[in-house]
Design a protein around this motif. Structure first.
Motif, PDB file in Angstrom:
ATOM      1  N   ASP A  86      44.235 136.551 -23.675  1.00 43.07           N
ATOM      2  CA  ASP A  86      45.595 136.096 -23.916  1.00 43.07           C
ATOM      3  C   ASP A  86      46.592 137.243 -23.812  1.00 43.07           C
ATOM      4  N   LYS A  87      46.201 138.444 -24.203  1.00 45.71           N
ATOM      5  CA  LYS A  87      47.095 139.599 -24.033  1.00 45.71           C
ATOM      6  C   LYS A  87      47.131 140.057 -22.585  1.00 45.71           C
ATOM      7  N   VAL A  88      45.988 140.032 -21.908  1.00 51.33           N
ATOM      8  CA  VAL A  88      45.915 140.482 -20.517  1.00 51.33           C
ATOM      9  C   VAL A  88      46.777 139.605 -19.617  1.00 51.33           C
ATOM     10  N   PHE A  89      46.671 138.295 -19.793  1.00 52.34           N
ATOM     11  CA  PHE A  89      47.366 137.364 -18.915  1.00 52.34           C
ATOM     12  C   PHE A  89      48.688 136.867 -19.484  1.00 52.34           C
ATOM     13  N   GLY A  90      49.052 137.312 -20.681  1.00 52.14           N
ATOM     14  CA  GLY A  90      50.283 136.823 -21.286  1.00 52.14           C
ATOM     15  C   GLY A  90      50.229 135.342 -21.578  1.00 52.14           C
ATOM     16  N   ILE A  91      49.050 134.845 -21.947  1.00 53.26           N
ATOM     17  CA  ILE A  91      48.868 133.403 -22.133  1.00 53.26           C
ATOM     18  C   ILE A  91      49.673 132.889 -23.305  1.00 53.26           C
ATOM     19  N   THR A  92      49.966 133.718 -24.272  1.00 55.57           N
ATOM     20  CA  THR A  92      50.739 133.248 -25.420  1.00 55.57           C
ATOM     21  C   THR A  92      52.133 132.786 -25.006  1.00 55.57           C
TER      22      THR A  92
END
Length: 175
Positions: free
Chosen positions: A164-170
């Motif tokens: 979620d941090k790598v892909f900015g999923i948040t």
């Protein structure tokens, strides 16, 4: 034999790698390459002979502890010349001391072992043509903004890095 020149892949060259993967019978995800490229744009490489791309490969560094190498293809007419091994060594150097995963081909297990990979498990893939049905499983539900945190928590049990941090999923727009 001409010397292989390895450099970082430009984003517009992703289509070359994806088309090569499709010609090998691979089934890359619709947007996987673009997402992974955004996660680590320095982790995609091309090998060139006389300014012509003859090999491609990626090494996505997810965090300080985990990387994944994939999208590794040498053009058929250039196989067996050592270009793939040179590209692989370059990708492994880029990964540093991280734990590295690959999506390997079972027939090439001995090659991977010679490079230094240690098999952890075998992953068999099966394929079938699904028939459309109007009967949805009552336990199936659409992922919504409200359920995203639950999905990401589950994913953390299955994947060694925090995607979620790598892909900015948040901040990912669902729908």
């Amino acid at each position: 034999m001409p010397k292989l020149h390895i450099r970082t892949m430009k984003q517009q060259w992703l289509s070359i790698a994806i088309n090569w993967a499709k010609s090998e019978g691979w089934d890359p995800g619709l947007h996987d390459a673009e997402l992974l490229y955004k996660a680590d744009p320095n982790g995609f490489f091309v090998g060139e002979i006389n300014k012509k791309i003859v090999a491609v490969g990626s090494s996505v560094n997810y965090d300080a502890h985990f990387a994944f190498c994939g999208l590794y293809i040498v053009a058929p007419e250039h196989r067996g010349k050592g270009y793939g091994l040179a590209l692989t060594k370059h990708r492994l150097k880029y990964c540093g001391e991280r734990n590295i995963g690959i999506d390997g081909v079972l027939e090439n297990m001995e090659i991977y072992k010679n490079i230094g990979y240690v098999p952890y498990y075998k992953n068999y893939r099966y394929q079938s043509n699904a028939k459309q049905t109007s009967n949805l499983n009552k336990n199936t539900q659409e992922i919504s903004k409200d359920s995203l945190a639950q999905v990401l928590d589950y994913d953390k049990q299955c994947f060694p890095a925090n995607k979620d941090k790598v892909f900015g999923i948040t901040t990912f727009e669902i729908g």
